[in-house]
Design a protein around this motif. Structure first.
Motif, PDB file in Angstrom:
ATOM      1  N   ALA A 118       0.827  -1.215   0.000  1.00  0.00           N
ATOM      2  CA  ALA A 118       0.000   0.000   0.000  1.00  0.00           C
ATOM      3  C   ALA A 118       0.859   1.261   0.000  1.00  0.00           C
ATOM      4  N   LEU A 119       1.953   1.245   0.756  1.00  0.00           N
ATOM      5  CA  LEU A 119       2.832   2.413   0.788  1.00  0.00           C
ATOM      6  C   LEU A 119       3.589   2.577  -0.519  1.00  0.00           C
ATOM      7  N   LEU A 120       3.995   1.484  -1.137  1.00  0.00           N
ATOM      8  CA  LEU A 120       4.690   1.578  -2.418  1.00  0.00           C
ATOM      9  C   LEU A 120       3.765   2.128  -3.512  1.00  0.00           C
ATOM     10  N   ASN A 121       2.496   1.797  -3.416  1.00  0.00           N
ATOM     11  CA  ASN A 121       1.547   2.342  -4.390  1.00  0.00           C
ATOM     12  C   ASN A 121       1.306   3.829  -4.143  1.00  0.00           C
ATOM     13  N   GLY A 122       1.179   4.219  -2.870  1.00  0.00           N
ATOM     14  CA  GLY A 122       1.114   5.627  -2.504  1.00  0.00           C
ATOM     15  C   GLY A 122      -0.263   6.259  -2.498  1.00  0.00           C
ATOM     16  N   THR A 123      -1.282   5.563  -2.979  1.00  0.00           N
ATOM     17  CA  THR A 123      -2.613   6.167  -3.090  1.00  0.00           C
ATOM     18  C   THR A 123      -3.208   6.496  -1.730  1.00  0.00           C
ATOM     19  N   LEU A 137       3.784  19.152   9.516  1.00  0.00           N
ATOM     20  CA  LEU A 137       3.625  18.376   8.284  1.00  0.00           C
ATOM     21  C   LEU A 137       3.298  19.276   7.105  1.00  0.00           C
ATOM     22  N   LEU A 138       2.476  20.280   7.337  1.00  0.00           N
ATOM     23  CA  LEU A 138       2.150  21.209   6.256  1.00  0.00           C
ATOM     24  C   LEU A 138       3.389  21.960   5.786  1.00  0.00           C
ATOM     25  N   GLU A 139       4.233  22.338   6.736  1.00  0.00           N
ATOM     26  CA  GLU A 139       5.466  23.035   6.375  1.00  0.00           C
ATOM     27  C   GLU A 139       6.393  22.123   5.575  1.00  0.00           C
ATOM     28  N   LEU A 140       6.406  20.826   5.950  1.00  0.00           N
ATOM     29  CA  LEU A 140       7.245  19.865   5.236  1.00  0.00           C
ATOM     30  C   LEU A 140       6.713  19.615   3.825  1.00  0.00           C
ATOM     31  N   ILE A 141       5.401  19.473   3.704  1.00  0.00           N
ATOM     32  CA  ILE A 141       4.800  19.143   2.408  1.00  0.00           C
ATOM     33  C   ILE A 141       4.780  20.346   1.466  1.00  0.00           C
ATOM     34  N   CYS A 142       4.439  21.514   2.004  1.00  0.00           N
ATOM     35  CA  CYS A 142       4.230  22.696   1.161  1.00  0.00           C
ATOM     36  C   CYS A 142       5.453  23.592   1.063  1.00  0.00           C
ATOM     37  N   ASP A 167       2.145  22.412 -10.609  1.00  0.00           N
ATOM     38  CA  ASP A 167       2.330  22.410  -9.152  1.00  0.00           C
ATOM     39  C   ASP A 167       1.517  21.306  -8.489  1.00  0.00           C
ATOM     40  N   ASN A 168       0.308  21.105  -8.961  1.00  0.00           N
ATOM     41  CA  ASN A 168      -0.553  20.056  -8.394  1.00  0.00           C
ATOM     42  C   ASN A 168       0.054  18.679  -8.608  1.00  0.00           C
ATOM     43  N   GLU A 169       0.579  18.451  -9.823  1.00  0.00           N
ATOM     44  CA  GLU A 169       1.187  17.151 -10.130  1.00  0.00           C
ATOM     45  C   GLU A 169       2.467  16.946  -9.334  1.00  0.00           C
ATOM     46  N   GLU A 170       3.256  18.017  -9.179  1.00  0.00           N
ATOM     47  CA  GLU A 170       4.482  17.910  -8.385  1.00  0.00           C
ATOM     48  C   GLU A 170       4.172  17.577  -6.930  1.00  0.00           C
ATOM     49  N   LEU A 171       3.103  18.144  -6.404  1.00  0.00           N
ATOM     50  CA  LEU A 171       2.716  17.891  -5.025  1.00  0.00           C
ATOM     51  C   LEU A 171       2.259  16.437  -4.854  1.00  0.00           C
ATOM     52  N   LYS A 172       1.504  15.944  -5.816  1.00  0.00           N
ATOM     53  CA  LYS A 172       1.072  14.552  -5.764  1.00  0.00           C
ATOM     54  C   LYS A 172       2.266  13.607  -5.845  1.00  0.00           C
ATOM     55  N   LEU A 173       3.202  13.900  -6.739  1.00  0.00           N
ATOM     56  CA  LEU A 173       4.404  13.062  -6.877  1.00  0.00           C
ATOM     57  C   LEU A 173       5.249  13.107  -5.607  1.00  0.00           C
ATOM     58  N   LEU A 175       4.109  13.517  -2.485  1.00  0.00           N
ATOM     59  CA  LEU A 175       3.441  12.676  -1.485  1.00  0.00           C
ATOM     60  C   LEU A 175       3.638  11.198  -1.795  1.00  0.00           C
ATOM     61  N   GLN A 176       3.550  10.836  -3.066  1.00  0.00           N
ATOM     62  CA  GLN A 176       3.753   9.444  -3.451  1.00  0.00           C
ATOM     63  C   GLN A 176       5.192   9.004  -3.205  1.00  0.00           C
ATOM     64  N   ALA A 177       6.145   9.936  -3.419  1.00  0.00           N
ATOM     65  CA  ALA A 177       7.550   9.615  -3.157  1.00  0.00           C
ATOM     66  C   ALA A 177       7.777   9.366  -1.673  1.00  0.00           C
ATOM     67  N   GLN A 178       7.164  10.196  -0.814  1.00  0.00           N
ATOM     68  CA  GLN A 178       7.269   9.977   0.632  1.00  0.00           C
ATOM     69  C   GLN A 178       6.700   8.614   1.014  1.00  0.00           C
ATOM     70  N   SER A 179       5.569   8.283   0.425  1.00  0.00           N
ATOM     71  CA  SER A 179       4.941   6.999   0.714  1.00  0.00           C
ATOM     72  C   SER A 179       5.848   5.833   0.305  1.00  0.00           C
TER      73      SER A 179
END
Length: 309
Positions: A118-123, A137-142, A167-173, A175-179
């Motif tokens: 589940a973490l490797l998938n990232g969804t 967490l917001l400071e880390l993510i944003c 920017d939206n796609e970069e943010l999603k990528l 989060l998925q990278a962290q996962s």
């Protein structure tokens, strides 16, 4: 024919690896099915709870199922409320915690597989983290992202933010990278911990490598033959009882283990280097068992001299 027998022997010898491989494939398939069919991130304040439920709830269910399907769990706890001495036999008070630890570790395999996949998938992680209200967490993510990230993070999974598509796609990528990083960390940690526990158990082994292999083989064969024998005796006893019932006659004697013998054979096994018993059943058969009428029915008295192998 020899080649065919060799293939069968190979699969029998590698059944543990094959079982884990099948479990891994089943976990991957289940995760993909959940992601594509059941999972719909709400893109609201409920993101965190919703994402964590899909991430952790299946792992919890798999852990419970692991306890259910493990025969040692029921061997450990059956009758313990009636006779607590079963869990803590004299001279082996710590054996309960040792066996419980083994049960927990074996039951953790499936949940760890689920979390890793589940973490490797990232969804699920992406949805859960996009709903966070934690300042850290917001400071880390944003960090380095537009100010809309702080206000509309929960809409990132749906792509409905006022940020640019890039920017939206970069943010999603991100989060998925962290996962995926957490997923690989979990896999590496679990593998290393498994290696450490296996090495520790082997270092503390009371028997040699060859004798340990013999012990495992014996335990497996005894389990298989015990299941077949129980089925055979149950069929014979039910057949005898039904025949006597319909023919209205007294039944012939049918030898069965005593209550005390059933109790003794159901105890947890602890290996000793003196009399080398490879299972509880082996010990009961070698030592013999005497059940005195005046004793309570759950009291067991092992008699006879010890036989060395």
């Amino acid at each position: 024919m020899d080649a065919f027998q060799g293939i069968i022997k190979f699969f029998v010898n590698q059944k543990t690896i094959i079982g884990y491989s099948f479990m891994a494939l089943l976990t991957v398939g289940s995760e993909r099915l959940f992601s594509l069919v059941a999972f719909k991130c709400p893109c609201s304040a409920e993101n965190t709870v919703y994402g964590l439920v899909f991430l952790l709830a299946p792992a919890w269910v798999l852990l419970i199922l692991g306890f259910f399907v493990n025969n040692r769990s029921w061997k450990l706890f059956t009758g313990c409320c009636v006779n607590p001495r079963k869990m803590f036999p004299r001279g082996h008070n710590c054996h309960f915690f040792y066996v419980l630890g083994q049960i927990i570790l074996s039951s953790l395999v499936a949940p760890m597989m689920w979390l890793s996949v589940a973490l490797l998938n990232g969804t699920f992680y992406e949805c859960a983290m996009s709903g966070t209200k934690s300042e850290r967490l917001l400071e880390l993510i944003c960090k380095g992202k537009p100010k809309e990230c702080w206000e509309e993070l929960n809409k990132v999974s749906c792509g409905k933010t006022s940020m640019t598509t890039t920017d939206n796609e970069e943010l999603k990528l991100s989060l998925q990278a962290q996962s995926q990083i957490l997923g690989w960390f979990l896999i590496c940690s679990a593998s290393f911990f498994s290696l450490l526990t296996t090495c520790y158990a082997r270092c503390r082994s009371k028997v040699s490598y060859l004798q340990l292999n013999f012990w495992k083989t014996y335990a497996q064969k005894e389990k298989e033959q015990l299941e077949d024998t129980i089925l055979d005796y149950a069929n014979k006893l039910s057949e005898r009882n039904l025949k006597c019932f319909f023919e209205n006659k007294r039944p012939d004697a049918f030898p069965m283990p005593t209550f005390a013998a059933w109790e003794a054979a159901s105890q947890l096994h602890s290996f000793h280097q003196g009399p080398q018993y490879y299972s509880t059943l082996h010990k009961v058969v070698e030592d013999g068992l005497d059940h005195h009428p005046e004793d309570d029915e759950t009291t067991m008295v092992l008699v006879g001299s010890a036989h060395s192998v």
